[in-house]
Design a protein around this motif. Structure first.
Motif, PDB file in Angstrom:
ATOM      1  N   UNK A  21       0.860  -1.184   0.000  1.00 51.05           N
ATOM      2  CA  UNK A  21       0.000   0.000   0.000  1.00 51.05           C
ATOM      3  C   UNK A  21       0.894   1.230   0.000  1.00 51.05           C
ATOM      4  N   UNK A  22       0.615   2.135  -0.912  1.00 49.80           N
ATOM      5  CA  UNK A  22       1.409   3.364  -0.988  1.00 49.80           C
ATOM      6  C   UNK A  22       0.497   4.557  -0.744  1.00 49.80           C
ATOM      7  N   UNK A  23       0.965   5.478   0.072  1.00 53.00           N
ATOM      8  CA  UNK A  23       0.238   6.717   0.351  1.00 53.00           C
ATOM      9  C   UNK A  23       0.689   7.805  -0.615  1.00 53.00           C
ATOM     10  N   UNK A  24      -0.246   8.665  -0.979  1.00 51.15           N
ATOM     11  CA  UNK A  24       0.053   9.710  -1.963  1.00 51.15           C
ATOM     12  C   UNK A  24       0.954  10.794  -1.418  1.00 51.15           C
ATOM     13  N   UNK A  25       1.072  10.877  -0.086  1.00 49.79           N
ATOM     14  CA  UNK A  25       1.936  11.877   0.523  1.00 49.79           C
ATOM     15  C   UNK A  25       2.419  11.359   1.866  1.00 49.79           C
ATOM     16  N   UNK A  26       3.444  12.014   2.355  1.00 54.88           N
ATOM     17  CA  UNK A  26       3.993  11.611   3.652  1.00 54.88           C
ATOM     18  C   UNK A  26       2.988  11.932   4.759  1.00 54.88           C
ATOM     19  N   UNK A  27       2.793  10.958   5.633  1.00 53.95           N
ATOM     20  CA  UNK A  27       1.897  11.156   6.759  1.00 53.95           C
ATOM     21  C   UNK A  27       2.618  11.895   7.870  1.00 53.95           C
ATOM     22  N   UNK A  28       1.887  12.724   8.580  1.00 54.25           N
ATOM     23  CA  UNK A  28       2.488  13.524   9.641  1.00 54.25           C
ATOM     24  C   UNK A  28       2.021  13.015  10.999  1.00 54.25           C
ATOM     25  N   UNK A  29       2.615  13.560  12.034  1.00 50.33           N
ATOM     26  CA  UNK A  29       2.185  13.217  13.381  1.00 50.33           C
ATOM     27  C   UNK A  29       2.498  11.783  13.747  1.00 50.33           C
ATOM     28  N   UNK A  30       1.836  11.334  14.786  1.00 50.94           N
ATOM     29  CA  UNK A  30       2.032   9.958  15.256  1.00 50.94           C
ATOM     30  C   UNK A  30       1.152   9.013  14.440  1.00 50.94           C
ATOM     31  N   UNK A  48      -3.550  -6.015  11.113  1.00 50.58           N
ATOM     32  CA  UNK A  48      -2.244  -5.629  11.643  1.00 50.58           C
ATOM     33  C   UNK A  48      -2.059  -4.130  11.475  1.00 50.58           C
ATOM     34  N   UNK A  49      -1.194  -3.568  12.314  1.00 51.77           N
ATOM     35  CA  UNK A  49      -0.891  -2.141  12.230  1.00 51.77           C
ATOM     36  C   UNK A  49       0.560  -1.905  12.606  1.00 51.77           C
ATOM     37  N   UNK A  50       1.093  -0.829  12.074  1.00 51.14           N
ATOM     38  CA  UNK A  50       2.444  -0.394  12.428  1.00 51.14           C
ATOM     39  C   UNK A  50       2.394   1.099  12.718  1.00 51.14           C
ATOM     40  N   UNK A  51       3.024   1.469  13.814  1.00 50.22           N
ATOM     41  CA  UNK A  51       3.013   2.874  14.214  1.00 50.22           C
ATOM     42  C   UNK A  51       4.258   3.567  13.700  1.00 50.22           C
ATOM     43  N   UNK A  52       4.238   4.868  13.771  1.00 52.88           N
ATOM     44  CA  UNK A  52       5.343   5.656  13.242  1.00 52.88           C
ATOM     45  C   UNK A  52       6.671   5.208  13.837  1.00 52.88           C
ATOM     46  N   UNK A  53       6.671   4.909  15.132  1.00 53.86           N
ATOM     47  CA  UNK A  53       7.906   4.514  15.784  1.00 53.86           C
ATOM     48  C   UNK A  53       8.378   3.121  15.435  1.00 53.86           C
ATOM     49  N   UNK A  67       3.307 -10.503   8.654  1.00 53.09           N
ATOM     50  CA  UNK A  67       4.266  -9.501   9.109  1.00 53.09           C
ATOM     51  C   UNK A  67       3.968  -8.184   8.408  1.00 53.09           C
ATOM     52  N   UNK A  68       3.783  -7.145   9.201  1.00 53.48           N
ATOM     53  CA  UNK A  68       3.554  -5.818   8.643  1.00 53.48           C
ATOM     54  C   UNK A  68       4.845  -5.020   8.730  1.00 53.48           C
ATOM     55  N   UNK A  69       5.109  -4.246   7.709  1.00 50.06           N
ATOM     56  CA  UNK A  69       6.307  -3.416   7.704  1.00 50.06           C
ATOM     57  C   UNK A  69       6.009  -2.122   6.958  1.00 50.06           C
ATOM     58  N   UNK A  70       6.785  -1.107   7.241  1.00 55.34           N
ATOM     59  CA  UNK A  70       6.553   0.176   6.594  1.00 55.34           C
ATOM     60  C   UNK A  70       7.883   0.753   6.142  1.00 55.34           C
ATOM     61  N   UNK A  71       7.786   1.627   5.158  1.00 55.66           N
ATOM     62  CA  UNK A  71       8.955   2.375   4.705  1.00 55.66           C
ATOM     63  C   UNK A  71       8.545   3.845   4.730  1.00 55.66           C
ATOM     64  N   UNK A  72       9.009   4.559   5.726  1.00 56.49           N
ATOM     65  CA  UNK A  72       8.629   5.959   5.884  1.00 56.49           C
ATOM     66  C   UNK A  72       9.071   6.827   4.732  1.00 56.49           C
ATOM     67  N   UNK A  73      10.189   6.512   4.150  1.00 57.26           N
ATOM     68  CA  UNK A  73      10.711   7.317   3.046  1.00 57.26           C
ATOM     69  C   UNK A  73       9.865   7.150   1.782  1.00 57.26           C
ATOM     70  N   UNK A  74       9.304   5.962   1.605  1.00 55.89           N
ATOM     71  CA  UNK A  74       8.502   5.680   0.412  1.00 55.89           C
ATOM     72  C   UNK A  74       7.006   5.785   0.674  1.00 55.89           C
TER      73      UNK A  74
END
Length: 124
Positions: A21-30, A48-53, A67-74
Motif C-alpha cells: 500500500x502506498x500513500x500519496x503523501x507523507x503522513x504527519x504526526x504519530x 495488523x498495524x504499524x506505528x510511526x515509531x 508480518x507488517x512493515x513500513x517504509x517511511x521514506x517511500x
C-alpha cells in the motif's frame, strides 16, 4: 491522503502473498498504517498495524503468520502473509491515520484514510 493497495490474488492453502500500500503523501504526526479485511456480510476486521515509531500490532488470528512493515521514506506499508488459510480469504484494505492512540488501533471507524481494497482468495 490517498492510499493505493495492490498484491492480492489466488493462492493455495499454505502459500504466501505480499500486499503493498502506498500513500500519496507523507503522513504527519504519530501516524499509524494498518491492514483490515472484510468478507461479505461481516464487519471489517483488524489484521495488523504499524506505528510511526515502528511498533507493530497483530490480530490473534494472524500473529506468527503475517508480518507488517513500513517504509517511511517511500510512504508504503506492506503485509507479508505466510501459511495462508482459507479463512484468510477476504478483501484486504489498507488504512492510515495521523492521530490514532494505541487503544483505538484496531477500530476501523477511527481511521481517516482508506485504500480501495484488494481481494485475497485462499483455496483449500
Amino acid at each position: 491522503v490517498q492510499l493505493q493497495a495492490s498484491g492480492g490474488g489466488l493462492v493455495q492453502t499454505g502459500g504466501s502473498l505480499r500486499l503493498s500500500c502506498v500513500a500519496s503523501e507523507r503522513l504527519s504526526g504519530n501516524y499509524v498504517m494498518a491492514w483490515f479485511r472484510q468478507t461479505p456480510g461481516k464487519e471489517r476486521e483488524f489484521v495488523a498495524a504499524v506505528r510511526r515509531g515502528g511498533s507493530t500490532h497483530y490480530a490473534a488470528s494472524v500473529k506468527g503468520r503475517f508480518t507488517i512493515s513500513r517504509d517511511g521514506a517511500k510512504n508504503t506499508v506492506d503485509l507479508q502473509m505466510n501459511s495462508l488459510k482459507p479463512e484468510d480469504t477476504a478483501v484486504y484494505y489498507c488504512a492510515a491515520d495521523s492521530r490514532l492512540i494505541l487503544s483505538s488501533i484496531s477500530q476501523p471507524d477511527q481511521y481517516d484514510y482508506w485504500g480501495q481494497g484488494t481481494q485475497v482468495t485462499v483455496s483449500s
